[in-house]
Design a protein around this motif. Structure first.
Motif, PDB file in Angstrom:
ATOM      1  N   MET A  42       0.849  -1.181   0.000  1.00 31.50           N
ATOM      2  CA  MET A  42       0.000   0.000   0.000  1.00 31.50           C
ATOM      3  C   MET A  42       0.890   1.238   0.000  1.00 31.50           C
ATOM      4  N   ILE A  43       0.560   2.197  -0.852  1.00 33.38           N
ATOM      5  CA  ILE A  43       1.292   3.460  -0.913  1.00 33.38           C
ATOM      6  C   ILE A  43       0.715   4.405   0.133  1.00 33.38           C
ATOM      7  N   LYS A  44       1.601   5.074   0.885  1.00 30.13           N
ATOM      8  CA  LYS A  44       1.161   6.040   1.886  1.00 30.13           C
ATOM      9  C   LYS A  44       1.632   7.429   1.470  1.00 30.13           C
ATOM     10  N   PHE A  45       0.777   8.427   1.717  1.00 30.68           N
ATOM     11  CA  PHE A  45       1.095   9.813   1.386  1.00 30.68           C
ATOM     12  C   PHE A  45       1.025  10.669   2.630  1.00 30.68           C
ATOM     13  N   ASN A  46       1.799  11.747   2.634  1.00 28.82           N
ATOM     14  CA  ASN A  46       1.847  12.691   3.738  1.00 28.82           C
ATOM     15  C   ASN A  46       1.856  14.088   3.129  1.00 28.82           C
ATOM     16  N   SER A  47       0.972  14.971   3.597  1.00 28.84           N
ATOM     17  CA  SER A  47       0.857  16.306   3.009  1.00 28.84           C
ATOM     18  C   SER A  47       2.096  17.172   3.228  1.00 28.84           C
ATOM     19  N   LYS A  48       2.970  16.769   4.139  1.00 26.96           N
ATOM     20  CA  LYS A  48       4.200  17.537   4.365  1.00 26.96           C
ATOM     21  C   LYS A  48       5.228  17.281   3.265  1.00 26.96           C
ATOM     22  N   HIS A  49       5.096  16.146   2.573  1.00 30.92           N
ATOM     23  CA  HIS A  49       6.018  15.782   1.502  1.00 30.92           C
ATOM     24  C   HIS A  49       5.200  15.318   0.299  1.00 30.92           C
ATOM     25  N   LEU A  50       4.860  16.274  -0.585  1.00 28.85           N
ATOM     26  CA  LEU A  50       4.051  15.930  -1.749  1.00 28.85           C
ATOM     27  C   LEU A  50       4.827  14.996  -2.673  1.00 28.85           C
ATOM     28  N   PRO A  51       4.165  13.957  -3.151  1.00 32.66           N
ATOM     29  CA  PRO A  51       4.844  13.019  -4.046  1.00 32.66           C
ATOM     30  C   PRO A  51       5.105  13.669  -5.409  1.00 32.66           C
ATOM     31  N   GLU A  52       6.113  13.200  -6.092  1.00 27.75           N
ATOM     32  CA  GLU A  52       6.439  13.724  -7.415  1.00 27.75           C
ATOM     33  C   GLU A  52       5.596  13.010  -8.459  1.00 27.75           C
ATOM     34  N   LEU A  53       4.326  13.419  -8.542  1.00 27.77           N
ATOM     35  CA  LEU A  53       3.374  12.866  -9.498  1.00 27.77           C
ATOM     36  C   LEU A  53       2.941  13.979 -10.438  1.00 27.77           C
ATOM     37  N   GLU A  54       2.407  13.632 -11.582  1.00 27.70           N
ATOM     38  CA  GLU A  54       1.906  14.628 -12.527  1.00 27.70           C
ATOM     39  C   GLU A  54       0.464  14.996 -12.153  1.00 27.70           C
ATOM     40  N   PHE A  55       0.331  15.858 -11.136  1.00 30.28           N
ATOM     41  CA  PHE A  55      -0.987  16.279 -10.675  1.00 30.28           C
ATOM     42  C   PHE A  55      -1.691  17.096 -11.748  1.00 30.28           C
ATOM     43  N   LYS A  56      -3.008  16.943 -11.846  1.00 32.60           N
ATOM     44  CA  LYS A  56      -3.841  17.752 -12.732  1.00 32.60           C
ATOM     45  C   LYS A  56      -4.539  18.803 -11.896  1.00 32.60           C
ATOM     46  N   ASN A  57      -4.927  19.894 -12.521  1.00 30.96           N
ATOM     47  CA  ASN A  57      -5.723  20.918 -11.854  1.00 30.96           C
ATOM     48  C   ASN A  57      -7.196  20.568 -12.011  1.00 30.96           C
ATOM     49  N   ALA A  58      -7.978  20.822 -10.977  1.00 37.27           N
ATOM     50  CA  ALA A  58      -9.417  20.559 -11.012  1.00 37.27           C
ATOM     51  C   ALA A  58     -10.140  21.670 -10.263  1.00 37.27           C
ATOM     52  N   ARG A  59     -11.351  21.964 -10.706  1.00 35.91           N
ATOM     53  CA  ARG A  59     -12.173  22.978 -10.047  1.00 35.91           C
ATOM     54  C   ARG A  59     -13.430  22.304  -9.525  1.00 35.91           C
ATOM     55  N   LYS A  60     -13.815  22.642  -8.288  1.00 37.29           N
ATOM     56  CA  LYS A  60     -15.054  22.095  -7.741  1.00 37.29           C
ATOM     57  C   LYS A  60     -16.236  22.510  -8.594  1.00 37.29           C
ATOM     58  N   LYS A  61     -17.171  21.597  -8.772  1.00 37.37           N
ATOM     59  CA  LYS A  61     -18.386  21.917  -9.521  1.00 37.37           C
ATOM     60  C   LYS A  61     -19.229  22.915  -8.723  1.00 37.37           C
ATOM     61  N   PRO A  62     -19.867  23.836  -9.400  1.00 31.90           N
ATOM     62  CA  PRO A  62     -20.675  24.838  -8.688  1.00 31.90           C
ATOM     63  C   PRO A  62     -22.021  24.262  -8.246  1.00 31.90           C
ATOM     64  N   ILE A  63     -21.988  23.461  -7.214  1.00 30.91           N
ATOM     65  CA  ILE A  63     -23.194  22.815  -6.696  1.00 30.91           C
ATOM     66  C   ILE A  63     -23.683  23.603  -5.483  1.00 30.91           C
ATOM     67  N   VAL A  64     -24.951  23.953  -5.474  1.00 30.68           N
ATOM     68  CA  VAL A  64     -25.529  24.680  -4.344  1.00 30.68           C
ATOM     69  C   VAL A  64     -25.956  23.671  -3.289  1.00 30.68           C
ATOM     70  N   ILE A  65     -25.508  23.899  -2.056  1.00 35.32           N
ATOM     71  CA  ILE A  65     -25.897  23.042  -0.933  1.00 35.32           C
ATOM     72  C   ILE A  65     -26.534  23.906   0.138  1.00 35.32           C
ATOM     73  N   GLN A  66     -27.099  23.272   1.141  1.00 30.08           N
ATOM     74  CA  GLN A  66     -27.689  24.002   2.262  1.00 30.08           C
ATOM     75  C   GLN A  66     -26.678  24.091   3.396  1.00 30.08           C
ATOM     76  N   CYS A  67     -26.728  25.207   4.128  1.00 29.57           N
ATOM     77  CA  CYS A  67     -25.826  25.390   5.260  1.00 29.57           C
ATOM     78  C   CYS A  67     -26.475  26.318   6.284  1.00 29.57           C
ATOM     79  N   TYR A  68     -26.021  26.188   7.526  1.00 31.60           N
ATOM     80  CA  TYR A  68     -26.543  27.030   8.598  1.00 31.60           C
ATOM     81  C   TYR A  68     -25.405  27.330   9.556  1.00 31.60           C
TER      82      TYR A  68
END
Length: 74
Positions: free
Chosen positions: A1-27
């Motif tokens: 199993m591969i483990k990742f840690n946010s303090k040391h980003l792996p050298e992968l070819e990451f793609k950029n992504a944008r969250k879909k504009p979905i309306v949700i409820q919040c309070y």
């Protein structure tokens, strides 16, 4: 199993992504709270947001994260 840690980003070819504009409820909560989520019981602080996801699931969102991620829809 591969483990990742946010303090040391792996050298992968990451793609950029944008969250879909979905309306949700919040309070915005006026007191500390607990909510049963898909990951178990989580807590929120006064000023945090109680969110209803696209499948009806509940979860807390920290005020600082909310401000960076969401805009209120009028």
């Amino acid at each position: 199993m591969i483990k990742f840690n946010s303090k040391h980003l792996p050298e992968l070819e990451f793609k950029n992504a944008r969250k879909k504009p979905i309306v949700i409820q919040c309070y915005q909560m006026n007191e500390p709270f607990e909510v049963e989520t898909l990951e178990g019981v989580l807590t929120g602080k006064k000023g945090d947001w109680l969110m209803v996801g696209i499948d009806g699931e509940l979860y807390p969102c920290d005020q600082e994260i909310f401000d960076k991620t969401y805009n209120i829809v009028e």
